[in-house]
Design a protein around this motif. Structure first.
Motif, PDB file in Angstrom:
ATOM      1  N   ASP A 136       0.850  -1.186   0.000  1.00  0.00           N
ATOM      2  CA  ASP A 136       0.000   0.000   0.000  1.00  0.00           C
ATOM      3  C   ASP A 136       0.885   1.235   0.000  1.00  0.00           C
ATOM      4  O   ASP A 136       1.969   1.239   0.591  1.00  0.00           O
ATOM      5  CB  ASP A 136      -0.903   0.037   1.235  1.00  0.00           C
ATOM      6  CG  ASP A 136      -1.935  -1.074   1.235  1.00  0.00           C
ATOM      7  OD1 ASP A 136      -2.393  -1.450   2.334  1.00  0.00           O
ATOM      8  OD2 ASP A 136      -2.271  -1.555   0.147  1.00  0.00           O
ATOM      9  N   SER A 137       0.426   2.284  -0.663  1.00  0.00           N
ATOM     10  CA  SER A 137       1.178   3.536  -0.673  1.00  0.00           C
ATOM     11  C   SER A 137       0.206   4.696  -0.812  1.00  0.00           C
ATOM     12  O   SER A 137      -0.851   4.568  -1.424  1.00  0.00           O
ATOM     13  CB  SER A 137       2.171   3.559  -1.834  1.00  0.00           C
ATOM     14  OG  SER A 137       2.818   4.821  -1.915  1.00  0.00           O
ATOM     15  N   GLN A 169       3.872   9.406  -3.100  1.00  0.00           N
ATOM     16  CA  GLN A 169       5.058   8.775  -2.539  1.00  0.00           C
ATOM     17  C   GLN A 169       5.801   7.965  -3.600  1.00  0.00           C
ATOM     18  O   GLN A 169       5.244   7.578  -4.626  1.00  0.00           O
ATOM     19  CB  GLN A 169       4.671   7.862  -1.375  1.00  0.00           C
ATOM     20  CG  GLN A 169       4.204   8.606  -0.146  1.00  0.00           C
ATOM     21  CD  GLN A 169       4.017   7.679   1.055  1.00  0.00           C
ATOM     22  OE1 GLN A 169       3.689   6.510   0.877  1.00  0.00           O
ATOM     23  NE2 GLN A 169       4.223   8.196   2.245  1.00  0.00           N
ATOM     24  N   GLU A 170       7.052   7.701  -3.318  1.00  0.00           N
ATOM     25  CA  GLU A 170       7.830   6.792  -4.157  1.00  0.00           C
ATOM     26  C   GLU A 170       7.612   5.363  -3.657  1.00  0.00           C
ATOM     27  O   GLU A 170       7.607   5.113  -2.459  1.00  0.00           O
ATOM     28  CB  GLU A 170       9.317   7.137  -4.081  1.00  0.00           C
ATOM     29  CG  GLU A 170      10.211   6.191  -4.885  1.00  0.00           C
ATOM     30  CD  GLU A 170      11.683   6.515  -4.702  1.00  0.00           C
ATOM     31  OE1 GLU A 170      12.256   7.159  -5.602  1.00  0.00           O
ATOM     32  OE2 GLU A 170      12.251   6.113  -3.666  1.00  0.00           O
ATOM     33  N   VAL A 171       7.403   4.456  -4.590  1.00  0.00           N
ATOM     34  CA  VAL A 171       7.169   3.057  -4.223  1.00  0.00           C
ATOM     35  C   VAL A 171       8.303   2.199  -4.774  1.00  0.00           C
ATOM     36  O   VAL A 171       8.675   2.334  -5.947  1.00  0.00           O
ATOM     37  CB  VAL A 171       5.824   2.568  -4.787  1.00  0.00           C
ATOM     38  CG1 VAL A 171       5.688   1.058  -4.610  1.00  0.00           C
ATOM     39  CG2 VAL A 171       4.672   3.283  -4.084  1.00  0.00           C
ATOM     40  N   ASN A 172       8.824   1.341  -3.938  1.00  0.00           N
ATOM     41  CA  ASN A 172       9.882   0.415  -4.345  1.00  0.00           C
ATOM     42  C   ASN A 172       9.393  -1.021  -4.148  1.00  0.00           C
ATOM     43  O   ASN A 172       9.031  -1.410  -3.040  1.00  0.00           O
ATOM     44  CB  ASN A 172      11.150   0.649  -3.533  1.00  0.00           C
ATOM     45  CG  ASN A 172      11.737   2.020  -3.786  1.00  0.00           C
ATOM     46  OD1 ASN A 172      11.935   2.405  -4.938  1.00  0.00           O
ATOM     47  ND2 ASN A 172      12.003   2.758  -2.724  1.00  0.00           N
ATOM     48  N   ILE A 173       9.380  -1.789  -5.217  1.00  0.00           N
ATOM     49  CA  ILE A 173       8.962  -3.185  -5.159  1.00  0.00           C
ATOM     50  C   ILE A 173      10.174  -4.040  -5.483  1.00  0.00           C
ATOM     51  O   ILE A 173      10.768  -3.902  -6.550  1.00  0.00           O
ATOM     52  CB  ILE A 173       7.829  -3.486  -6.165  1.00  0.00           C
ATOM     53  CG1 ILE A 173       6.663  -2.527  -5.950  1.00  0.00           C
ATOM     54  CG2 ILE A 173       7.376  -4.932  -6.013  1.00  0.00           C
ATOM     55  CD1 ILE A 173       5.571  -2.668  -7.009  1.00  0.00           C
ATOM     56  N   PRO A 180       8.195   6.583  -9.114  1.00  0.00           N
ATOM     57  CA  PRO A 180       8.256   7.885  -8.447  1.00  0.00           C
ATOM     58  C   PRO A 180       6.870   8.511  -8.322  1.00  0.00           C
ATOM     59  O   PRO A 180       6.076   8.459  -9.259  1.00  0.00           O
ATOM     60  CB  PRO A 180       9.151   8.703  -9.375  1.00  0.00           C
ATOM     61  CG  PRO A 180       8.921   8.106 -10.724  1.00  0.00           C
ATOM     62  CD  PRO A 180       8.659   6.632 -10.517  1.00  0.00           C
ATOM     63  N   ARG A 181       6.565   9.039  -7.192  1.00  0.00           N
ATOM     64  CA  ARG A 181       5.355   9.841  -7.005  1.00  0.00           C
ATOM     65  C   ARG A 181       4.116   9.164  -7.586  1.00  0.00           C
ATOM     66  O   ARG A 181       3.516   9.621  -8.570  1.00  0.00           O
ATOM     67  CB  ARG A 181       5.532  11.226  -7.625  1.00  0.00           C
ATOM     68  CG  ARG A 181       6.661  12.040  -7.004  1.00  0.00           C
ATOM     69  CD  ARG A 181       6.795  13.398  -7.663  1.00  0.00           C
ATOM     70  NE  ARG A 181       7.097  13.311  -9.065  1.00  0.00           N
ATOM     71  CZ  ARG A 181       8.300  13.061  -9.558  1.00  0.00           C
ATOM     72  NH1 ARG A 181       9.322  12.869  -8.739  1.00  0.00           N
ATOM     73  NH2 ARG A 181       8.500  12.986 -10.859  1.00  0.00           N
ATOM     74  N   VAL A 182       3.732   8.064  -6.987  1.00  0.00           N
ATOM     75  CA  VAL A 182       2.625   7.284  -7.526  1.00  0.00           C
ATOM     76  C   VAL A 182       1.310   8.049  -7.420  1.00  0.00           C
ATOM     77  O   VAL A 182       1.109   8.889  -6.526  1.00  0.00           O
ATOM     78  CB  VAL A 182       2.503   5.919  -6.829  1.00  0.00           C
ATOM     79  CG1 VAL A 182       3.719   5.060  -7.144  1.00  0.00           C
ATOM     80  CG2 VAL A 182       2.288   6.069  -5.334  1.00  0.00           C
ATOM     81  N   SER A 183       0.424   7.710  -8.340  1.00  0.00           N
ATOM     82  CA  SER A 183      -0.923   8.262  -8.323  1.00  0.00           C
ATOM     83  C   SER A 183      -1.914   7.101  -8.247  1.00  0.00           C
ATOM     84  O   SER A 183      -1.521   5.935  -8.322  1.00  0.00           O
ATOM     85  CB  SER A 183      -1.191   9.084  -9.587  1.00  0.00           C
ATOM     86  OG  SER A 183      -1.141   8.238 -10.724  1.00  0.00           O
ATOM     87  N   LEU A 184      -3.181   7.427  -8.100  1.00  0.00           N
ATOM     88  CA  LEU A 184      -4.201   6.385  -7.993  1.00  0.00           C
ATOM     89  C   LEU A 184      -4.186   5.470  -9.206  1.00  0.00           C
ATOM     90  O   LEU A 184      -4.475   4.266  -9.100  1.00  0.00           O
ATOM     91  CB  LEU A 184      -5.584   7.015  -7.839  1.00  0.00           C
ATOM     92  CG  LEU A 184      -5.825   7.828  -6.560  1.00  0.00           C
ATOM     93  CD1 LEU A 184      -7.221   8.442  -6.585  1.00  0.00           C
ATOM     94  CD2 LEU A 184      -5.646   6.959  -5.331  1.00  0.00           C
ATOM     95  N   SER A 185      -3.819   5.999 -10.357  1.00  0.00           N
ATOM     96  CA  SER A 185      -3.804   5.205 -11.585  1.00  0.00           C
ATOM     97  C   SER A 185      -2.677   4.182 -11.639  1.00  0.00           C
ATOM     98  O   SER A 185      -2.628   3.364 -12.560  1.00  0.00           O
ATOM     99  CB  SER A 185      -3.705   6.127 -12.805  1.00  0.00           C
ATOM    100  OG  SER A 185      -2.495   6.853 -12.778  1.00  0.00           O
ATOM    101  N   ILE A 190      -3.352   4.824  -2.175  1.00  0.00           N
ATOM    102  CA  ILE A 190      -4.421   5.374  -1.338  1.00  0.00           C
ATOM    103  C   ILE A 190      -4.425   6.896  -1.469  1.00  0.00           C
ATOM    104  O   ILE A 190      -3.366   7.517  -1.444  1.00  0.00           O
ATOM    105  CB  ILE A 190      -4.178   4.967   0.130  1.00  0.00           C
ATOM    106  CG1 ILE A 190      -4.031   3.439   0.228  1.00  0.00           C
ATOM    107  CG2 ILE A 190      -5.296   5.465   1.039  1.00  0.00           C
ATOM    108  CD1 ILE A 190      -3.442   2.983   1.542  1.00  0.00           C
ATOM    109  N   PRO A 191      -5.620   7.492  -1.577  1.00  0.00           N
ATOM    110  CA  PRO A 191      -5.665   8.958  -1.712  1.00  0.00           C
ATOM    111  C   PRO A 191      -5.120   9.665  -0.476  1.00  0.00           C
ATOM    112  O   PRO A 191      -5.224   9.149   0.627  1.00  0.00           O
ATOM    113  CB  PRO A 191      -7.158   9.253  -1.872  1.00  0.00           C
ATOM    114  CG  PRO A 191      -7.790   7.980  -2.255  1.00  0.00           C
ATOM    115  CD  PRO A 191      -6.934   6.865  -1.709  1.00  0.00           C
TER     116      PRO A 191
END
Lengths: 113, 115
Positions: free
Chosen positions: A11-12, A16-20, A76-81, A112-113
């Motif tokens: 979840d993010s 935010q930046e997400v790292n998988i 980088p900088r994830v959005s809902l999409s 998450i918004p």
């Protein structure tokens, strides 16, 4: 074929930046690492591919350490999409008649918004 | 890049019947692949279809159950035969362009429900 292991879900918050991270301990010398994104009711879509160190394109970065036993997809900088399932595949090399056809369980990213 | 279409997009079928799924590509490709994706699960490769030769099936999949045709470089069909509810799934075709970087282009999938 190298087996891959990823977290089942993440979840993010938006922005935010997400790292998988994907583990592939028995990766072969000639193997490449490729990441796909899949939205509900669609086929997977190529995101990025790399062999070592760092690769960056307009949507993501891929970090591969020297031992190549893992790789990290960075969004980088994830959005809902960006809410989707992300798959890491290992195989190759490209253009040599070998194919990356084994999809692991993937990581379901929820933004998450 | 390659653009892939599949027909039908979805279908509801009765047990014991067969359904043929079509996959059309907008360019000539040597290798086409058929996958199955059950609800909430990952993709499982069914077979590889090379134009001009018999399809190569993965473990657990047989030609009698999933016959494949590959009449030319832009088209393939997958038939799901003698269906049971366990065959309910999404079926996807993909292609990999010759000389490319192993990138697969996927069709939108066919959602099959067997009653």
């Amino acid at each position: 074929l190298a087996k891959t292991t990823q977290p089942i879900s993440m979840d993010s918050y938006e922005g935010q930046e997400v790292n998988i991270t994907c583990s592939h301990n028995n990766i072969a010398t000639n193997d490449y690492i490729t990441w796909y994104q899949q939205f509900p009711s669609q086929g997977p879509r190529f995101i990025i591919q790399g062999y070592k160190t760092k690769v960056t394109n307009e949507v993501a970065s891929l970090f591969i350490p020297a031992d190549r036993k893992s790789s990290t997809l960075s969004l980088p900088r994830v959005s809902l999409s960006d809410t989707a399932v992300y798959y890491c595949l290992v195989g190759g090399p490209p253009g040599a008649g070998s194919y990356q056809l084994t999809f692991g369980k993937g990581t379901k990213l929820s933004v998450i918004p | 890049s390659a653009v892939i279409s599949q027909k039908p997009s979805r279908d509801i079928c009765q047990r014991g019947t067969s359904l043929t799924i079509q996959c059309q590509v907008d360019s000539q490709v040597t290798m086409m692949f058929w996958y199955r994706q059950q609800p909430g699960q990952s993709l499982t490769l069914i077979a590889t279809a090379n134009q001009g030769s018999e399809a190569t099936y993965e473990s657990g999949f047989v030609i009698d159950k999933f016959p494949i045709s590959r009449p030319n470089l832009t088209f393939s069909t997958l038939t799901v035969s003698n269906m049971s509810p366990e065959d309910s799934s999404i079926y996807l075709c993909s292609v990999e362009q010759t000389g490319g970087n192993n990138e697969q282009f996927f069709g939108p999938g066919t959602r099959l429900t067997v009653l």
